[in-house]
Design an enzyme around this catalytic site. Structure first.
Site, PDB file in Angstrom:
ATOM      1  N   ASP A  33       8.140   1.472  84.432  1.00 19.92           N
ATOM      2  CA  ASP A  33       7.032   2.334  83.996  1.00 19.92           C
ATOM      3  C   ASP A  33       7.303   3.029  82.670  1.00 19.92           C
ATOM      4  OD1 ASP A  33       5.758   1.739  86.467  1.00 19.92           O
ATOM      5  OD2 ASP A  33       7.093   3.189  87.410  1.00 19.92           O
ATOM      6  N   LYS A  36       5.967  -0.545  79.009  1.00 14.52           N
ATOM      7  CA  LYS A  36       6.191  -1.888  78.434  1.00 14.52           C
ATOM      8  C   LYS A  36       4.872  -2.601  78.167  1.00 14.52           C
ATOM      9  CE  LYS A  36       8.638  -2.966  82.003  1.00 14.52           C
ATOM     10  NZ  LYS A  36       8.810  -1.633  82.594  1.00 14.52           N
ATOM     11  N   GLY A  60       3.360  -3.200  87.421  1.00 14.22           N
ATOM     12  CA  GLY A  60       2.014  -2.741  87.099  1.00 14.22           C
ATOM     13  C   GLY A  60       1.992  -2.407  85.630  1.00 14.22           C
ATOM     14  N   HIS A  61       1.420  -3.288  84.818  1.00 14.61           N
ATOM     15  CA  HIS A  61       1.407  -3.057  83.375  1.00 14.61           C
ATOM     16  C   HIS A  61       0.026  -2.590  82.932  1.00 14.61           C
ATOM     17  CE1 HIS A  61       5.220  -5.708  82.766  1.00 14.61           C
ATOM     18  NE2 HIS A  61       5.422  -4.630  83.467  1.00 14.61           N
ATOM     19  N   GLN A 240       9.687  -3.921  85.546  1.00 11.95           N
ATOM     20  CA  GLN A 240      10.625  -2.923  86.077  1.00 11.95           C
ATOM     21  C   GLN A 240      11.567  -2.460  84.950  1.00 11.95           C
ATOM     22  OE1 GLN A 240      10.393  -6.025  88.262  1.00 11.95           O
ATOM     23  NE2 GLN A 240       8.573  -4.940  88.897  1.00 11.95           N
TER      24      GLN A 240
HETATM   25  P1  IMP Z   1      10.606  -3.849  95.138  1.00 13.57           P
HETATM   26  O1  IMP Z   1      10.723  -4.400  93.771  1.00 13.57           O
HETATM   27  O2  IMP Z   1       9.180  -3.790  95.627  1.00 13.57           O
HETATM   28  O3  IMP Z   1      11.519  -4.515  96.119  1.00 13.57           O
HETATM   29  O4  IMP Z   1      11.076  -2.313  95.075  1.00 13.57           O
HETATM   30  C1  IMP Z   1      12.416  -1.957  94.823  1.00 13.57           C
HETATM   31  C2  IMP Z   1      12.511  -0.652  94.042  1.00 13.57           C
HETATM   32  O5  IMP Z   1      12.038  -0.888  92.722  1.00 13.57           O
HETATM   33  C3  IMP Z   1      11.674   0.488  94.582  1.00 13.57           C
HETATM   34  O6  IMP Z   1      12.351   1.704  94.318  1.00 13.57           O
HETATM   35  C4  IMP Z   1      10.407   0.430  93.758  1.00 13.57           C
HETATM   36  O7  IMP Z   1       9.764   1.677  93.665  1.00 13.57           O
HETATM   37  C5  IMP Z   1      10.962  -0.001  92.415  1.00 13.57           C
HETATM   38  N1  IMP Z   1       9.991  -0.760  91.610  1.00 13.57           N
HETATM   39  C6  IMP Z   1       9.599  -2.035  91.790  1.00 13.57           C
HETATM   40  N2  IMP Z   1       8.734  -2.404  90.852  1.00 13.57           N
HETATM   41  C7  IMP Z   1       8.566  -1.342  90.054  1.00 13.57           C
HETATM   42  C8  IMP Z   1       7.804  -1.117  88.853  1.00 13.57           C
HETATM   43  O8  IMP Z   1       7.106  -1.989  88.329  1.00 13.57           O
HETATM   44  N3  IMP Z   1       7.909   0.119  88.303  1.00 13.57           N
HETATM   45  C9  IMP Z   1       8.703   1.092  88.827  1.00 13.57           C
HETATM   46  N4  IMP Z   1       9.439   0.923  89.927  1.00 13.57           N
HETATM   47  C10 IMP Z   1       9.378  -0.285  90.535  1.00 13.57           C
HETATM   48 MG    MG Z   2       4.481   0.073  86.043  1.00 10.61          MG
END
Ligand code: IMP
Ligand code: MG
Length: 436
Positions: A33, A36, A60-61, A240
């Site tokens: 977040d 990007k 989520g972009h 991420q």
């Molecule tokens: P997962 O990727 O859904 O398995 O989540 C693993 C960890 O990464 C969790 O703490 C999520 O909140 C975090 N996470 C996954 N995708 C994002 C993202 O796009 N932005 C911020 N945090 C993320």
């Molecule tokens: Mg995001």
């Protein structure tokens, strides 16, 4: 550090002059977040191809264009620029349901997708049972996953029974892989007291997306090669952030993919020699969604104020993000691990109006000081940030150049550049205006 930066800068000028193609990478230096999507959108007008290399619909972009908000989870943000092609590399896990929704959303918004979106045949597919398992494991005491099926889908890949995109082109191969994958996944579903699935239902489900996936199938590694050989420019869009990397992040509070620059080479398929720049995106403060240590976290009114001004709610899950001061020891590590050449600061405008902004310049741990620390370190739970104060924060939103920033802001930026030992290449200070 400066010499290296100058060298890379000069070599990129030479590449341009000789009309050599190249690859640039954009990735997040914090916990995701960082903005990007916004940076990729800004940059992508200068590229022919934009490629996602890891993660899936957990991303989520968000991009604002003429006041309209666009949120993409799977399709690379480059699609929002007419004339730019986009691709999903084999390092991504593909949820066909989300893909289909995004294609419809884009078409509805008047954005042409046909012939512009490519998907590598090796990309593993995320099934509804992956999402179900993700949620079930999360209920049992997870790490705050987005429940998008990311970890179970990568798990099946490494277990060597994932159904991949190319399998849908061959009935007998699809049958074989679905059988293998279900044999294992049904054990998990049974364990949780869930209904077991049968092979034909799962095959029917994935084949119902064949019409949208099949026309897009293309070898993404070779597509990048072709672009580079033709003197074209390719942008790799990370999802991420560094501190969530499966190897180098804050394990086990991580995502299941490689979010660092090395992940781009592995997840899209190219070698180091074609890389020109590595853009590392970081916010002027820090946020984190989900569980895990966060040394500079603010649990007071200041944190609330930054969260509300910065609209810090997850674009995928709507969860409230945790907020804290900018953390230099972790930022320095993130720059190192990806060989960042171009640090990009975002959301500086969110800090406008604050009398005092703190900057964590080092950590104290058991009486010692550390100016860099790996996020994998268990001691991240125990470190005490050492802060410096800057402010007041004025003159940001309306500034046409950095010279117009208030003195407090200028000092803050100068100090960060001094600590990371390189200039910040761009700063964003609003949802839509250009970077400065
Ligand atoms: P997962 O990727 O859904 O398995 O989540 C693993 C960890 O990464 C969790 O703490 C999520 O909140 C975090 N996470 C996954 N995708 C994002 C993202 O796009 N932005 C911020 N945090 C993320
Ligand atoms: Mg995001």
């Amino acid at each position: 550090m400066r010499a290296l930066f100058e060298y890379r800068y000069l070599s990129s000028i030479i590449d341009k002059a000789m009309n050599r193609g190249y690859v640039d990478i954009v990735l997040g230096l914090q916990w995701g977040d960082e903005g990007k999507g916004r940076v990729v959108h800004y940059l992508s007008r200068d590229y022919e191809l934009v490629v996602r290399f890891q993660g899936g619909a957990n991303a989520g972009h968000t991009v604002y264009i003429n006041g309209e908000k666009y949120v993409l989870h799977l399709v690379p943000t480059g699609i929002l620029h007419n004339g730019v092609k986009v691709a999903i590399g084999p390092g991504v896990v593909l949820d066909p349901e989300v893909l289909s929704e995004e294609i419809q959303f884009l078409r509805g918004a008047g954005i042409d997708v046909d012939g512009r979106l490519f998907i590598d045949p090796r990309t593993p597919i995320v099934f509804p049972f992956h999402k179900r398992e993700d949620a079930l494991f999360e209920e049992k005491g997870g790490i705050g996953s987005t429940k998008r099926g990311i970890a179970p889908a990568y798990r099946d890949l490494y277990q060597r029974f994932a159904v991949r995109v190319g399998d849908i082109l061959d009935e007998s191969q699809l049958d074989k892989m679905v059988r293998k994958q279900l044999e294992f996944n049904n054990i998990i579903l049974r364990h949780f007291g869930e209904r077991e699935l049968n092979v034909s239902d799962v095959k029917d489900w994935v084949l119902s997306y064949k019409n949208i996936i099949e026309p897009a199938i293309l070898d993404v590694s070779l597509l990048i090669r072709e672009h580079v050989l033709q003197g074209k420019r390719v942008l790799l869009e990370g999802a991420q952030g560094t501190l969530l990397d499966i190897f180098f992040g804050n394990y086990p509070y991580v995502t299941s993919s490689h979010t660092i620059a090395g992940g781009a080479l592995v997840g899209a398929g190219f070698g180091k020699d074609v890389i020109r720049r590595v853009y590392g995106v970081f916010k002027a403060y820090v946020t984190r969604v989900g569980k895990g240590p966060f040394p500079t976290e603010l649990k007071d009114d200041t944190g609330e104020e930054i969260a509300s001004k910065g609209e810090e709610f997850g674009a995928t899950t709507g969860r409230k993000r945790r907020v804290g001061w900018l953390d230099i020891p972790l930022l320095k590590y993130a720059i190192w691990i990806s060989g960042v050449t171009h640090p990009v600061m975002t959301k500086l405008d969110v800090l406008e109006g604050f009398r005092e902004v703190k900057l964590a310049v080092s950590y104290r741990l058991d009486g010692e000081f550390y100016d860099m620390i790996t996020p994998a370190s268990l001691s991240l739970e125990r470190v005490e940030p050492v802060y410096e104060s800057y402010g007041p924060f004025e003159g940001i939103k309306n500034a046409e150049s950095r010279d117009a920033f208030g003195e407090g802001v200028k000092e803050y930026i100068k100090r960060i550049e001094n600590l990371i030992e390189m200039p910040i290449s761009s700063i964003s200070k609003g949802k839509e205006n250009d970077l400065i």
